[in-house]
Design an enzyme around this catalytic site. Sequence first.
Site, PDB file in Angstrom:
ATOM      1  N   VAL A  11      -1.787   4.768   3.664  1.00  0.00           N
ATOM      2  CA  VAL A  11      -3.242   4.618   3.589  1.00  0.00           C
ATOM      3  C   VAL A  11      -3.924   5.928   3.971  1.00  0.00           C
ATOM      4  O   VAL A  11      -4.856   6.393   3.293  1.00  0.00           O
ATOM      5  CB  VAL A  11      -3.685   3.491   4.553  1.00  0.00           C
ATOM      6  CG1 VAL A  11      -5.192   3.371   4.580  1.00  0.00           C
ATOM      7  CG2 VAL A  11      -3.054   2.182   4.137  1.00  0.00           C
ATOM      8  N   THR A 123      -4.559  -1.830   9.835  1.00  0.00           N
ATOM      9  CA  THR A 123      -4.636  -3.299   9.865  1.00  0.00           C
ATOM     10  C   THR A 123      -4.305  -3.769  11.274  1.00  0.00           C
ATOM     11  O   THR A 123      -3.182  -3.596  11.739  1.00  0.00           O
ATOM     12  CB  THR A 123      -3.646  -3.887   8.849  1.00  0.00           C
ATOM     13  OG1 THR A 123      -3.977  -3.369   7.559  1.00  0.00           O
ATOM     14  CG2 THR A 123      -3.694  -5.403   8.824  1.00  0.00           C
ATOM     15  N   PHE A 153      -7.592  -2.012   0.864  1.00  0.00           N
ATOM     16  CA  PHE A 153      -6.991  -2.993  -0.052  1.00  0.00           C
ATOM     17  C   PHE A 153      -6.155  -2.286  -1.117  1.00  0.00           C
ATOM     18  O   PHE A 153      -6.062  -2.748  -2.254  1.00  0.00           O
ATOM     19  CB  PHE A 153      -8.099  -3.843  -0.690  1.00  0.00           C
ATOM     20  CG  PHE A 153      -9.000  -4.516   0.319  1.00  0.00           C
ATOM     21  CD1 PHE A 153      -8.531  -5.567   1.085  1.00  0.00           C
ATOM     22  CD2 PHE A 153     -10.299  -4.069   0.528  1.00  0.00           C
ATOM     23  CE1 PHE A 153      -9.344  -6.185   2.042  1.00  0.00           C
ATOM     24  CE2 PHE A 153     -11.120  -4.674   1.472  1.00  0.00           C
ATOM     25  CZ  PHE A 153     -10.647  -5.734   2.236  1.00  0.00           C
ATOM     26  N   LYS A 209      -9.096  -8.600   6.150  1.00  0.00           N
ATOM     27  CA  LYS A 209      -7.847  -7.959   5.734  1.00  0.00           C
ATOM     28  C   LYS A 209      -6.662  -8.937   5.813  1.00  0.00           C
ATOM     29  O   LYS A 209      -5.874  -9.069   4.874  1.00  0.00           O
ATOM     30  CB  LYS A 209      -7.607  -6.738   6.629  1.00  0.00           C
ATOM     31  CG  LYS A 209      -6.272  -6.100   6.488  1.00  0.00           C
ATOM     32  CD  LYS A 209      -6.123  -5.424   5.148  1.00  0.00           C
ATOM     33  CE  LYS A 209      -4.690  -5.032   4.916  1.00  0.00           C
ATOM     34  NZ  LYS A 209      -4.504  -4.251   3.746  1.00  0.00           N
ATOM     35  N   ASN A 213      -4.491 -10.598   2.523  1.00  0.00           N
ATOM     36  CA  ASN A 213      -3.048 -10.445   2.290  1.00  0.00           C
ATOM     37  C   ASN A 213      -2.313 -11.775   2.425  1.00  0.00           C
ATOM     38  O   ASN A 213      -1.395 -12.066   1.666  1.00  0.00           O
ATOM     39  CB  ASN A 213      -2.463  -9.409   3.250  1.00  0.00           C
ATOM     40  CG  ASN A 213      -2.576  -8.004   2.671  1.00  0.00           C
ATOM     41  OD1 ASN A 213      -3.116  -7.824   1.583  1.00  0.00           O
ATOM     42  ND2 ASN A 213      -2.075  -7.023   3.384  1.00  0.00           N
ATOM     43  N   GLY A 262       7.419  -8.892  -0.923  1.00  0.00           N
ATOM     44  CA  GLY A 262       7.980  -8.016   0.110  1.00  0.00           C
ATOM     45  C   GLY A 262       7.039  -6.857   0.345  1.00  0.00           C
ATOM     46  O   GLY A 262       5.836  -6.972   0.104  1.00  0.00           O
ATOM     47  N   CYS A 265       3.418  -4.734   3.785  1.00  0.00           N
ATOM     48  CA  CYS A 265       2.136  -5.348   4.167  1.00  0.00           C
ATOM     49  C   CYS A 265       2.154  -6.873   4.156  1.00  0.00           C
ATOM     50  O   CYS A 265       1.877  -7.511   5.180  1.00  0.00           O
ATOM     51  CB  CYS A 265       1.038  -4.847   3.249  1.00  0.00           C
ATOM     52  SG  CYS A 265       0.963  -3.052   3.231  1.00  0.00           S
ATOM     53  N   LYS A 325       8.826  -3.433  -5.270  1.00  0.00           N
ATOM     54  CA  LYS A 325       8.128  -3.671  -6.543  1.00  0.00           C
ATOM     55  C   LYS A 325       8.289  -2.405  -7.373  1.00  0.00           C
ATOM     56  O   LYS A 325       8.778  -1.384  -6.857  1.00  0.00           O
ATOM     57  CB  LYS A 325       6.662  -4.033  -6.305  1.00  0.00           C
ATOM     58  CG  LYS A 325       5.803  -2.925  -5.719  1.00  0.00           C
ATOM     59  CD  LYS A 325       4.348  -3.373  -5.678  1.00  0.00           C
ATOM     60  CE  LYS A 325       3.453  -2.226  -5.252  1.00  0.00           C
ATOM     61  NZ  LYS A 325       2.048  -2.605  -5.232  1.00  0.00           N
TER      62      LYS A 325
HETATM   63  C1  UGA Z   1      -0.550  -5.420  -0.696  1.00  0.00           C
HETATM   64  C2  UGA Z   1      -1.898  -5.968  -1.206  1.00  0.00           C
HETATM   65  O1  UGA Z   1      -1.752  -6.372  -2.561  1.00  0.00           O
HETATM   66  C3  UGA Z   1      -2.988  -4.902  -1.099  1.00  0.00           C
HETATM   67  O2  UGA Z   1      -4.235  -5.445  -1.506  1.00  0.00           O
HETATM   68  C4  UGA Z   1      -3.076  -4.434   0.354  1.00  0.00           C
HETATM   69  O3  UGA Z   1      -4.059  -3.423   0.520  1.00  0.00           O
HETATM   70  C5  UGA Z   1      -1.734  -3.888   0.778  1.00  0.00           C
HETATM   71  O4  UGA Z   1      -0.736  -4.930   0.648  1.00  0.00           O
HETATM   72  C6  UGA Z   1      -1.831  -3.446   2.213  1.00  0.00           C
HETATM   73  O5  UGA Z   1      -2.078  -4.284   3.084  1.00  0.00           O
HETATM   74  O6  UGA Z   1      -1.775  -2.234   2.478  1.00  0.00           O
HETATM   75  P1  UGA Z   1       1.387  -3.873  -1.690  1.00  0.00           P
HETATM   76  O7  UGA Z   1       2.125  -4.121  -0.429  1.00  0.00           O
HETATM   77  O8  UGA Z   1       1.309  -2.504  -2.231  1.00  0.00           O
HETATM   78  O9  UGA Z   1      -0.144  -4.376  -1.555  1.00  0.00           O
HETATM   79  O10 UGA Z   1       2.100  -4.768  -2.790  1.00  0.00           O
HETATM   80  P2  UGA Z   1       1.674  -5.944  -3.803  1.00  0.00           P
HETATM   81  O11 UGA Z   1       1.347  -5.376  -5.111  1.00  0.00           O
HETATM   82  O12 UGA Z   1       0.698  -6.833  -3.149  1.00  0.00           O
HETATM   83  O13 UGA Z   1       3.065  -6.717  -3.924  1.00  0.00           O
HETATM   84  C7  UGA Z   1       3.643  -7.330  -2.776  1.00  0.00           C
HETATM   85  C8  UGA Z   1       4.878  -8.095  -3.152  1.00  0.00           C
HETATM   86  O14 UGA Z   1       4.545  -9.291  -3.855  1.00  0.00           O
HETATM   87  C9  UGA Z   1       5.857  -7.346  -4.052  1.00  0.00           C
HETATM   88  O15 UGA Z   1       7.165  -7.582  -3.588  1.00  0.00           O
HETATM   89  C10 UGA Z   1       5.641  -7.958  -5.422  1.00  0.00           C
HETATM   90  O16 UGA Z   1       6.770  -7.883  -6.233  1.00  0.00           O
HETATM   91  C11 UGA Z   1       5.330  -9.398  -5.033  1.00  0.00           C
HETATM   92  N1  UGA Z   1       4.534 -10.133  -6.044  1.00  0.00           N
HETATM   93  C12 UGA Z   1       3.298  -9.703  -6.387  1.00  0.00           C
HETATM   94  C13 UGA Z   1       5.059 -11.279  -6.627  1.00  0.00           C
HETATM   95  O17 UGA Z   1       6.199 -11.703  -6.306  1.00  0.00           O
HETATM   96  N2  UGA Z   1       4.313 -11.965  -7.534  1.00  0.00           N
HETATM   97  C14 UGA Z   1       3.069 -11.550  -7.883  1.00  0.00           C
HETATM   98  O18 UGA Z   1       2.437 -12.234  -8.725  1.00  0.00           O
HETATM   99  C15 UGA Z   1       2.557 -10.397  -7.300  1.00  0.00           C
END
Ligand code: UGA
Length: 435
Positions: A11, A123, A153, A209, A213, A262, A265, A325
């Site tokens: 961040v 956070t 976010f 926040k 999440n 995963g 966050c 991801k």
């Molecule tokens: C997440 C939030 O989406 C952000 O808004 C937030 O700012 C951030 O955490 C944070 O607190 O800093 P991030 O950790 O980058 O972002 O990842 P995401 O894109 O949210 O994905 C999280 C996990 O959920 C991944 O493992 C992804 O594969 C999984 N996921 C996501 C699913 O299994 N299904 C979905 O439909 C979406």
Amino acid sequence: MNVAIIGTGYVGLVTAACLAELGNTVYGIDKDSSKVEKLRRLQMPFYEPGLDEIVKNTYEKGNLVFCSSLKEINDKLDIIFICVGTYPLEDGYPDVSDVKKAAEEISENIAGNEYTVVVQKSTAPPGTVEIVKEILQQKNPGESFGIVSNPEFLKESTAIEDTYYPDRIVIGADNEKAFSVIRDLFDPIIEKSKCPVYKMKPIEAELVKYAANAFLATKISYANSIAMLCDKLGSDIKNVVKGFGSDRRIGAEFLKSGIGYGGSCLPKDVKGLISISKKHGMDFNLLQEVEVVNDNVKDYFIEKISKEFNGDFKKEFAVFGLSFKPNTDDLRESPALSVLEKLIRLGAKTKVHDPVVDGSHVHLEIEMSGDPYEAARNSHAAIFLTEWDEYRNLDFKKLYGLMNQPIIFDGRNMLDGEMLLSLGFKYFDIGSIGS
Ligand code: UGA
């Protein structure tokens, strides 16, 4: 404006680079001097698309400066961001000791400034802004600084775009002057993206926040529960999600089923909110179940593999994807890693491919392959764990020819199952066909 950012993690560094690109003079501060040295040599501490270029341009222009402490800065600072880690303690409660240390450092270094706004962006549990305020007040008169909470976010892999085109900007401030300084700082972003700005109390912004999440995690576990039911009903989760996710009150995003959420966050913040609630005398049972589903769906996936091989895991598996991801090299709390670990524990022999992770930081004994087709050669099954586009675009006819047995387990529901079946593969995913 002159801005300092304490903490050059995800961040902090993204925020520093973007604010510098917008024309501010930004000081990125990190107590880890070797990290500072690397940043000065323009070596990025993590992979984030587009970030290296912005850091390079702003650093070379002199808009972005890296140093180890606030003491090194001669300029008078208008704004200081706290962007440090708040790792969970044993009971899941976020550890705010680095936030406090940052507040102490700020407290000792703002005396010469006319007015400084401290932005608590890490956070941290509701009430942390108050703690920071108390620390600052011990050495500084109340009117010399303002403090706001400004939750982030950003999503890894789209962090730059999320910074410039946010869905909203939340500013928790109980002081009009501090609010206006931060609103002005974000003005170019607000102008360009036309995003709404929500002003609220700091404690509310802090809760936003966690609420965001934890809700995203809840959506994913909900989708995974429906997906497992789809398996039982012989129906396709993709159609079901299309049907209910298109209701605007629900929203189609974050309903992709697979081996679960995963990253650094979502898991941490779900745990954090459970523990924060407990501290305030409330059992957040819903979130406890969200965690249970997120764990169970991995075992559910492994069970599918087990069933196909009659419980005998002593096979050669090609494993695709390690990061939590796509488009990141981040392995923290990666569902892919946890499935891989379970497979290895069951005796599986794996050959692993990931487009960016080289495996040197993986704590498991794994054999990496630089080429997906090589990973698949002579394998008894291919297991897809991270949804990189590169994997969608594989030449599956070629893959078919290379594998010992043409079986695919799709842990991210990312491949075209019908096409794979028509090529002669056996195909398994979570909640659609071939289950
Ligand atoms: C997440 C939030 O989406 C952000 O808004 C937030 O700012 C951030 O955490 C944070 O607190 O800093 P991030 O950790 O980058 O972002 O990842 P995401 O894109 O949210 O994905 C999280 C996990 O959920 C991944 O493992 C992804 O594969 C999984 N996921 C996501 C699913 O299994 N299904 C979905 O439909 C979406």
